[in-house]
Design a protein around this motif. Structure first.
Motif, PDB file in Angstrom:
ATOM      1  N   GLU A 258       1.077  -0.987  -0.067  1.00  0.00           N
ATOM      2  CA  GLU A 258      -0.803   0.114   0.190  1.00  0.00           C
ATOM      3  C   GLU A 258       0.595   1.229   0.022  1.00  0.00           C
ATOM      4  OE1 GLU A 258      -1.192   0.774   5.000  1.00  0.00           O
ATOM      5  OE2 GLU A 258      -2.585  -0.508   3.576  1.00  0.00           O
TER       6      GLU A 258
ATOM      7  N   ASP B 282      -7.796  13.164  -3.982  1.00  0.00           N
ATOM      8  CA  ASP B 282      -8.527  11.555  -4.250  1.00  0.00           C
ATOM      9  C   ASP B 282      -8.406  10.756  -3.924  1.00  0.00           C
ATOM     10  OD1 ASP B 282      -9.801  14.188  -1.808  1.00  0.00           O
ATOM     11  OD2 ASP B 282     -11.454  13.830  -2.544  1.00  0.00           O
ATOM     12  N   SER B 283      -7.931  10.538  -5.663  1.00  0.00           N
ATOM     13  CA  SER B 283      -7.348   9.504  -6.001  1.00  0.00           C
ATOM     14  C   SER B 283      -6.330   9.320  -7.130  1.00  0.00           C
ATOM     15  CB  SER B 283      -9.009   8.418  -6.299  1.00  0.00           C
ATOM     16  OG  SER B 283      -9.403   8.985  -7.679  1.00  0.00           O
ATOM     17  N   ILE B 284      -6.519   8.522  -7.144  1.00  0.00           N
ATOM     18  CA  ILE B 284      -4.675   8.125  -7.988  1.00  0.00           C
ATOM     19  C   ILE B 284      -4.785   6.922  -9.088  1.00  0.00           C
ATOM     20  CG2 ILE B 284      -2.960   6.926  -6.654  1.00  0.00           C
ATOM     21  CD1 ILE B 284      -0.689   8.590  -7.285  1.00  0.00           C
ATOM     22  N   ASN B 285      -4.099   6.474 -10.461  1.00  0.00           N
ATOM     23  CA  ASN B 285      -3.820   5.796 -11.288  1.00  0.00           C
ATOM     24  C   ASN B 285      -3.005   5.529 -11.014  1.00  0.00           C
ATOM     25  OD1 ASN B 285      -4.380   3.810 -13.534  1.00  0.00           O
ATOM     26  ND2 ASN B 285      -6.547   4.583 -13.628  1.00  0.00           N
TER      27      ASN B 285
ATOM     28  N   SER C 159      -7.682   2.261 -10.147  1.00  0.00           N
ATOM     29  CA  SER C 159      -7.937   3.418  -9.429  1.00  0.00           C
ATOM     30  C   SER C 159      -7.627   3.055  -8.004  1.00  0.00           C
ATOM     31  CB  SER C 159      -9.512   4.205 -10.029  1.00  0.00           C
ATOM     32  OG  SER C 159      -9.358   5.380  -8.855  1.00  0.00           O
ATOM     33  N   TYR C 160      -6.906   3.846  -7.136  1.00  0.00           N
ATOM     34  CA  TYR C 160      -6.960   3.511  -5.966  1.00  0.00           C
ATOM     35  C   TYR C 160      -7.223   5.063  -5.005  1.00  0.00           C
ATOM     36  CZ  TYR C 160      -3.667  -0.552  -6.924  1.00  0.00           C
ATOM     37  OH  TYR C 160      -3.695  -2.183  -7.403  1.00  0.00           O
ATOM     38  N   LYS C 161      -7.828   4.896  -4.020  1.00  0.00           N
ATOM     39  CA  LYS C 161      -7.981   5.896  -3.006  1.00  0.00           C
ATOM     40  C   LYS C 161      -6.455   6.789  -2.129  1.00  0.00           C
ATOM     41  CE  LYS C 161     -11.876   6.992  -2.886  1.00  0.00           C
ATOM     42  NZ  LYS C 161     -13.200   8.017  -3.681  1.00  0.00           N
ATOM     43  N   VAL C 162      -6.487   7.340  -1.972  1.00  0.00           N
ATOM     44  CA  VAL C 162      -4.755   8.306  -1.064  1.00  0.00           C
ATOM     45  C   VAL C 162      -5.690   8.333  -0.016  1.00  0.00           C
ATOM     46  CG1 VAL C 162      -3.223   9.907  -0.608  1.00  0.00           C
ATOM     47  CG2 VAL C 162      -4.582   9.470  -3.425  1.00  0.00           C
ATOM     48  N   SER C 163      -4.729   7.608   0.720  1.00  0.00           N
ATOM     49  CA  SER C 163      -4.956   6.792   2.489  1.00  0.00           C
ATOM     50  C   SER C 163      -4.920   8.661   2.848  1.00  0.00           C
ATOM     51  CB  SER C 163      -4.643   6.143   2.898  1.00  0.00           C
ATOM     52  OG  SER C 163      -5.272   5.696   4.677  1.00  0.00           O
TER      53      SER C 163
ATOM     54  N   LEU D 201      -2.144   4.304   0.551  1.00  0.00           N
ATOM     55  CA  LEU D 201      -2.473   3.936  -0.425  1.00  0.00           C
ATOM     56  C   LEU D 201      -3.869   3.266   0.540  1.00  0.00           C
ATOM     57  CD1 LEU D 201      -1.213   3.069  -3.938  1.00  0.00           C
ATOM     58  CD2 LEU D 201      -2.016   5.006  -3.530  1.00  0.00           C
TER      59      LEU D 201
END
Length: 76
Positions: free
Chosen positions: A22, A34-37, A42-46, A61
């Motif tokens: 992650e 808020d997200s990144i590919n 696609s993943y959410k940025v934690s 992530l």
């Protein structure tokens, strides 16, 4: 796990980054949302932080389970 090279897209910007589970590390050359590919997924940025020593983004992530499970509403 080992670090792997991945292709990251944020909007129209594309960057090569290093990923380990992650954790994602890349040059600080893009604005994060808020997200990144990552490699087409696609993943959410934690969370993220900037390492100012070498101007790199260290991103955590939010990893969602890829296994789709359905509840049977029975207690375990």
């Amino acid at each position: 796990m080992a670090w792997n090279k991945v292709n990251v897209s944020v909007g129209k910007d594309k960057v090569v980054a290093d990923m380990n589970g992650e954790d994602l590390e890349m040059p600080n050359v893009i604005e994060l949302g808020d997200s990144i590919n990552v490699d087409g997924k696609s993943y959410k940025v934690s969370s993220f932080e900037v390492d100012e020593r070498d101007d790199r983004l260290k991103i955590k992530l939010a990893m969602a389970s890829t296994k789709k499970e359905k509840s049977d509403d029975k207690p375990t």
